[in-house]
Design a protein around this motif. Structure first.
Motif, mmCIF file in Angstrom:
data_model
loop_
_atom_site.group_PDB
_atom_site.id
_atom_site.type_symbol
_atom_site.label_atom_id
_atom_site.label_comp_id
_atom_site.label_asym_id
_atom_site.label_seq_id
_atom_site.Cartn_x
_atom_site.Cartn_y
_atom_site.Cartn_z
ATOM 1 N N VAL A 88 0.989 -1.088 0.097
ATOM 2 C CA VAL A 88 0.083 -0.033 0.134
ATOM 3 C C VAL A 88 0.894 1.335 -0.159
ATOM 4 O O VAL A 88 1.123 1.771 0.864
ATOM 5 C CB VAL A 88 -1.071 0.102 1.172
ATOM 6 C CG1 VAL A 88 -1.868 1.271 1.203
ATOM 7 C CG2 VAL A 88 -1.807 -1.324 1.284
ATOM 8 N N PRO A 89 1.579 1.563 -1.042
ATOM 9 C CA PRO A 89 2.253 2.711 -1.409
ATOM 10 C C PRO A 89 1.738 3.982 -1.048
ATOM 11 O O PRO A 89 0.616 4.272 -1.240
ATOM 12 C CB PRO A 89 3.003 2.656 -2.677
ATOM 13 C CG PRO A 89 2.019 2.008 -3.389
ATOM 14 C CD PRO A 89 1.481 0.845 -2.514
ATOM 15 N N GLY A 90 2.430 5.154 -0.784
ATOM 16 C CA GLY A 90 2.236 6.505 -0.766
ATOM 17 C C GLY A 90 1.588 6.805 0.579
ATOM 18 O O GLY A 90 1.083 8.015 0.928
ATOM 19 N N THR A 91 1.886 6.232 1.677
ATOM 20 C CA THR A 91 1.254 6.614 3.153
ATOM 21 C C THR A 91 2.640 7.314 3.709
ATOM 22 O O THR A 91 3.635 7.219 3.420
ATOM 23 C CB THR A 91 0.818 5.587 3.844
ATOM 24 O OG1 THR A 91 1.825 4.868 4.494
ATOM 25 C CG2 THR A 91 -0.105 4.767 3.281
ATOM 26 N N SER A 92 2.105 8.200 4.995
ATOM 27 C CA SER A 92 3.326 8.711 5.643
ATOM 28 C C SER A 92 3.892 7.730 6.756
ATOM 29 O O SER A 92 4.749 8.156 7.285
ATOM 30 C CB SER A 92 2.800 9.866 6.201
ATOM 31 O OG SER A 92 1.878 9.520 7.289
ATOM 32 N N PHE A 93 3.494 6.473 6.743
ATOM 33 C CA PHE A 93 3.954 5.409 7.440
ATOM 34 C C PHE A 93 4.272 4.223 6.838
ATOM 35 O O PHE A 93 4.288 3.090 7.414
ATOM 36 C CB PHE A 93 2.977 5.424 8.798
ATOM 37 C CG PHE A 93 1.746 4.927 8.265
ATOM 38 C CD1 PHE A 93 1.218 3.765 8.236
ATOM 39 C CD2 PHE A 93 0.752 5.965 8.072
ATOM 40 C CE1 PHE A 93 -0.088 3.566 7.816
ATOM 41 C CE2 PHE A 93 -0.468 5.911 7.628
ATOM 42 C CZ PHE A 93 -0.746 4.459 7.314
ATOM 43 N N GLY A 94 4.907 4.294 5.641
ATOM 44 C CA GLY A 94 5.159 3.079 4.753
ATOM 45 C C GLY A 94 6.290 2.345 5.380
ATOM 46 O O GLY A 94 6.212 1.259 4.813
ATOM 47 N N GLY A 95 6.943 2.641 6.150
ATOM 48 C CA GLY A 95 8.013 1.866 6.731
ATOM 49 C C GLY A 95 7.741 1.069 7.953
ATOM 50 O O GLY A 95 8.372 0.038 8.228
ATOM 51 N N THR A 96 6.439 1.185 8.392
ATOM 52 C CA THR A 96 5.918 0.134 9.548
ATOM 53 C C THR A 96 5.588 -1.265 8.758
ATOM 54 O O THR A 96 5.291 -1.136 7.479
ATOM 55 C CB THR A 96 4.665 0.694 9.926
ATOM 56 O OG1 THR A 96 4.465 0.098 11.372
ATOM 57 C CG2 THR A 96 3.698 0.585 9.280
ATOM 58 N N THR A 97 5.959 -2.143 9.438
ATOM 59 C CA THR A 97 5.370 -3.544 8.924
ATOM 60 C C THR A 97 4.250 -3.969 9.235
ATOM 61 O O THR A 97 3.537 -3.465 10.000
ATOM 62 C CB THR A 97 6.734 -4.588 9.597
ATOM 63 O OG1 THR A 97 6.224 -4.716 10.974
ATOM 64 C CG2 THR A 97 8.154 -4.120 9.420
ATOM 65 N N ILE A 98 3.680 -5.023 8.373
ATOM 66 C CA ILE A 98 2.498 -5.477 8.532
ATOM 67 C C ILE A 98 2.500 -6.229 9.976
ATOM 68 O O ILE A 98 1.209 -6.034 10.576
ATOM 69 C CB ILE A 98 2.641 -6.706 7.408
ATOM 70 C CG1 ILE A 98 2.572 -6.229 5.960
ATOM 71 C CG2 ILE A 98 0.952 -7.424 7.767
ATOM 72 C CD1 ILE A 98 1.728 -4.999 5.580
ATOM 73 N N GLY A 123 -15.229 8.165 5.555
ATOM 74 C CA GLY A 123 -14.992 8.343 4.327
ATOM 75 C C GLY A 123 -14.248 7.191 3.986
ATOM 76 O O GLY A 123 -14.284 6.196 4.318
ATOM 77 N N ASN A 124 -13.834 7.440 2.581
ATOM 78 C CA ASN A 124 -13.150 6.608 1.889
ATOM 79 C C ASN A 124 -11.366 6.321 2.150
ATOM 80 O O ASN A 124 -10.917 7.252 2.953
ATOM 81 C CB ASN A 124 -13.038 6.628 0.348
ATOM 82 C CG ASN A 124 -12.669 7.944 -0.215
ATOM 83 O OD1 ASN A 124 -11.525 8.466 0.390
ATOM 84 N ND2 ASN A 124 -13.085 8.640 -1.223
ATOM 85 N N TRP A 125 -10.648 5.601 1.639
ATOM 86 C CA TRP A 125 -9.325 5.322 2.032
ATOM 87 C C TRP A 125 -8.579 6.599 1.470
ATOM 88 O O TRP A 125 -7.611 6.759 2.147
ATOM 89 C CB TRP A 125 -8.899 4.105 1.257
ATOM 90 C CG TRP A 125 -7.147 3.932 1.430
ATOM 91 C CD1 TRP A 125 -6.375 4.296 0.615
ATOM 92 C CD2 TRP A 125 -6.616 3.713 2.586
ATOM 93 N NE1 TRP A 125 -5.120 4.124 0.894
ATOM 94 C CE2 TRP A 125 -5.184 3.804 2.266
ATOM 95 C CE3 TRP A 125 -6.722 3.507 4.028
ATOM 96 C CZ2 TRP A 125 -3.992 3.629 3.116
ATOM 97 C CZ3 TRP A 125 -5.815 3.438 4.564
ATOM 98 C CH2 TRP A 125 -4.502 3.354 4.563
ATOM 99 N N THR A 126 -8.823 7.069 0.489
ATOM 100 C CA THR A 126 -8.004 8.238 -0.045
ATOM 101 C C THR A 126 -8.218 9.502 0.988
ATOM 102 O O THR A 126 -7.102 9.974 1.425
ATOM 103 C CB THR A 126 -8.663 8.852 -1.494
ATOM 104 O OG1 THR A 126 -8.251 7.736 -2.510
ATOM 105 C CG2 THR A 126 -7.733 10.099 -1.910
#
Length: 449
Positions: A88-98, A123-126
């Motif tokens: 799920v690219p593009g978030t501000s926390f993309g380095g956190t793991t599953i 609202g939606n995911w965006t």
């Protein structure tokens, strides 16, 4: 159950409903994968709730979503150590793991920014993702337990992207329908309780709103009933059907982080809450939404679980009710141990059994009924583990110090087991057998006074 036990269980929920002033309270004890007892107090409409009456289950939704994530892991579609950015690219926390998202150690804010998501339309995911700026990462990922509803909204988006459908459609197809949980839904269907807040100083009620949570729905959207949650409770205890392997659910129940100071009584695994109370270690999840409280827990050791619902925002101790119902059932009607029967095991394993020594410390190696091995100190204290076969005289450790380590059987020239190599520890039939590859060698003079 025995009439005396049923009276005791009924009195427990009757007392909670009266003292907590719940409009209704429904509960069940789960044994052997089915409801062994159920009871209710109060009313939904004109009559008491039954085992098919729906309540909103709140954060129990999270454990169901986690099961889909673990299915994706078992299928090889993700690794729990993958960063979120990989899927799920593009978030501000993309380095956190599953794994960190599953265990609430991601450091993410607990609630979504803006109006309180539990009482307002979602609202939606965006919209959710754009609101999660770097300021919404409250702790270094992995540093500590910090419960995050946002983290499970994110996991719902992960499921949707990897499955190419909505998170709920994936959940319904892969978990709910296979387990027979046909009355667990996104919105109430059929007979259901209405959510209320009870005035703290007067016996009057106020209806609570129940909006669709949108992108936050995987954190607490679902409605369910005692019949369905009994099946889920049994699943958490290990009766997993074809949904997940029991080893995977056992992994979900392992403690990843604790939330209780020096002596832990509450912790979290991979999508499951862990509670130590009444001398038991319970696994499951609690849930709350405006107007509703829910809890589902099971003791995997005794396979006794319980579920409780109340349609009240506060004041009802559903966790203590569930824990007490489990203890009462086990105390009043303890389950009988399974009858011993001879096991159909590979007889070649018998040559591995018996006395082995790690240095001067004697251990017993036994074959279990499922063909696994158990290596335990004779004294009963120290490092013990079970091992499952990997093939070619190799075994994988499952418990304690040796979990994940490999035990290899070393054989003599004639094929007899001569020593065991367990993560470089050499076990021999006699203490420090000089014919075995004991690290550092054995003094040539041997044992002496």
């Amino acid at each position: 159950m025995l009439p005396s036990t049923e009276l005791l269980l009924l009195r427990r929920i009757a007392t909670e409903q009266a003292t907590g002033r719940a409009p209704s309270l429904a509960a069940a004890v789960v044994r052997d994968g089915a409801i062994a007892w159920s009871g209710a107090r109060g009313y939904v409409g004109a009559t008491a709730p039954d085992t098919t009456t729906q309540y909103r289950i709140g954060s129990i939704t999270k454990s169901l979503v986690a099961a889909v994530v673990l299915r994706l892991r078992d299928e090889g579609k993700l690794d729990l150590n993958d960063p979120l950015d990989k899927h799920v690219p593009g978030t501000s926390f993309g380095g956190t793991t599953i794994a960190q998202l599953l265990a609430h150690t991601s450091g993410l804010t607990s609630e979504s920014p803006g109006a309180w998501w539990e009482r307002t339309p979602g609202g939606n995911w965006t919209e959710l993702s754009s609101s999660l700026t770097v300021d919404e990462v409250k702790h270094r990922p992995g540093r500590r337990f910090h419960y995050s509803n946002v983290g499970y909204g994110t996991l719902g988006e992960l499921v949707a992207r990897l499955r190419g459908t909505s998170w709920f459609d994936a959940l319904r197809t892969e978990v709910l329908l296979p387990l027979g949980m046909t009355n667990t839904t996104e919105q109430p269907r059929g007979r259901h309780a209405l959510g209320y807040a009870v005035h703290p100083f007067a016996d009057v009620m106020l209806p609570e709103p129940a909006h669709d949570a949108g992108a936050m729905a995987p954190a607490g959207q679902l409605w369910s009933c005692l019949d369905d949650l009994a099946k889920w409770t049994a699943f958490v205890g290990g009766r997993t059907g074809d949904v997940l392997h029991p080893d995977t659910v056992a992994e979900m129940r392992e403690v990843v982080t604790i939330d209780a100071g020096d002596t832990w009584n509450a912790g979290y695994g991979l999508g499951l809450q862990l509670i130590r109370t009444n001398g038991k270690r319970l696994a499951g999840h609690t849930g709350s939404m405006p107007g509703f409280l829910a809890c589902s827990l099971i003791d995997p050791a005794t396979q006794t679980g319980a579920v409780a619902f109340a349609n009240s925002t506060a004041g009802v101790g559903v966790v203590s009710v569930v824990a007490d119902l489990i203890s009462m059932a086990d105390d009043c009607e303890p389950a009988l141990p399974a009858e011993w029967r001879p096991a159909n095991i590979d007889r070649s394993l018998l040559e591995l059994t018996g006395l082995w020594h790690w240095g001067p410390s004697p251990c017993h190696l036994r074959v279990l009924a499922n063909g696994w091995l158990d290596l335990s100190p004779v004294s009963g204290a120290g490092r013990a583990s079970r091992f499952r076969p990997l093939g070619d005289d190799r075994w994988l450790g499952l418990d304690g110090y040796f979990a994940g380590e490999t035990l290899t059987v070393g054989r003599t020239a004639d094929g007899t087991p001569g020593h065991l190599n367990l993560a470089t520890f050499i076990f021999t039939r006699t203490p420090y057998d000089p014919t075995a590859p004991v690290p550092g060698g054995v003094d040539e003079a041997g044992w002496r006074a």
